[in-house]
Design an enzyme around this catalytic site. Sequence first.
Site, short mmCIF file in Angstrom:
data_model
loop_
_atom_site.label_atom_id
_atom_site.label_comp_id
_atom_site.label_asym_id
_atom_site.label_seq_id
_atom_site.Cartn_x
_atom_site.Cartn_y
_atom_site.Cartn_z
N ASN A 45 -5.13 7.01 -0.47
CA ASN A 45 -3.70 6.37 -0.16
C ASN A 45 -2.85 7.58 -0.21
OD1 ASN A 45 -4.38 5.98 -2.76
ND2 ASN A 45 -2.95 4.22 -2.73
N ILE A 46 -1.53 7.55 0.38
CA ILE A 46 -0.75 8.65 0.28
C ILE A 46 0.68 7.93 0.60
CG2 ILE A 46 0.29 10.55 1.35
CD1 ILE A 46 -2.52 10.85 3.02
N GLU A 47 1.27 7.84 -0.70
CA GLU A 47 2.63 7.30 -0.78
C GLU A 47 3.88 7.96 -0.35
OE1 GLU A 47 2.47 5.34 -4.39
OE2 GLU A 47 0.99 3.62 -3.60
N CYS A 56 -2.50 3.72 3.93
CA CYS A 56 -3.67 3.32 3.08
C CYS A 56 -4.82 4.19 3.32
CB CYS A 56 -4.24 2.12 3.37
SG CYS A 56 -2.78 0.58 3.37
N GLU A 58 -7.91 3.62 3.85
CA GLU A 58 -8.62 3.33 4.80
C GLU A 58 -8.25 3.95 6.24
OE1 GLU A 58 -7.36 1.52 2.72
OE2 GLU A 58 -8.29 -0.51 2.57
N CYS A 93 -6.14 -4.00 3.47
CA CYS A 93 -5.00 -4.96 3.94
C CYS A 93 -4.96 -5.26 5.30
CB CYS A 93 -3.50 -3.89 3.36
SG CYS A 93 -3.15 -2.93 4.75
N CYS A 96 -4.86 -2.51 8.11
CA CYS A 96 -6.08 -1.70 7.89
C CYS A 96 -7.32 -2.55 8.61
CB CYS A 96 -6.49 -1.34 6.47
SG CYS A 96 -5.43 -0.07 5.86
N1 THU Z 1 -3.59 0.54 -0.59
C1 THU Z 1 -4.64 1.20 0.18
O1 THU Z 1 -4.64 2.27 0.12
N2 THU Z 1 -5.70 0.47 0.64
C2 THU Z 1 -5.70 -0.95 0.49
O2 THU Z 1 -6.82 -1.57 1.00
C3 THU Z 1 -4.57 -1.66 -0.26
C4 THU Z 1 -3.43 -0.93 -0.68
C5 THU Z 1 -2.53 1.18 -1.22
C6 THU Z 1 -1.18 1.04 -0.49
C7 THU Z 1 -0.40 1.54 -1.90
O3 THU Z 1 -0.40 3.03 -1.86
C8 THU Z 1 -1.22 1.04 -3.13
O4 THU Z 1 -2.39 0.80 -2.30
C9 THU Z 1 -0.47 -0.44 -3.41
O5 THU Z 1 -0.41 -1.10 -2.72
#
Ligand code: THU
Length: 139
Positions: A45-47, A56, A58, A93, A96
């Site tokens: 994941n990359i915020e 996310c 995925e 989520c 995804c």
């Molecule tokens: N996130 C994912 O990368 N995949 C998921 O299936 C659930 C959520 C990430 C998004 C965000 O960076 C962090 O988790 C918290 O929501």
Amino acid sequence: MEPKMIQKLIETAIGQLQYAYVPYSGFRVGAALLAQNGTVYTGCNIENAAYTPSNCAERTAFFKAVSEGVTEFSAICIVGGKDGILTEYTPPCGVCRQVMMEFCDPEQFQIILATDVQNYHIFTLKELLPMGFGPGNLE
Ligand code: THU
């Protein structure tokens, strides 16, 4: 799926946790996406400071694969946890799941949720996204 491949996908997903860019949530997610040609695409994941552009793990893996011309997939392993500590399963989520619906057969595509190589559960996409809307609906 063969147990060896399951282990490989779990280990690969766990290996991605170190790359998660998560300055805002601290919640690290790793993914390992198995293409039908045998290639494994990785993702984390990359915020983002503006929050909504965050991606996310995925979708990172899917978009890496599709951007290289690969669009057929067998399975994805997802792991995640606060500070990278894996205590519970991290289900994908809704966004995804919808991206999976675009490229995967919901009855065949396997979603492996794991906390370590010995503790995992496999779902089909159909189980996690019943009656999903996909490319077939536009035919
Ligand atoms: N996130 C994912 O990368 N995949 C998921 O299936 C659930 C959520 C990430 C998004 C965000 O960076 C962090 O988790 C918290 O929501």
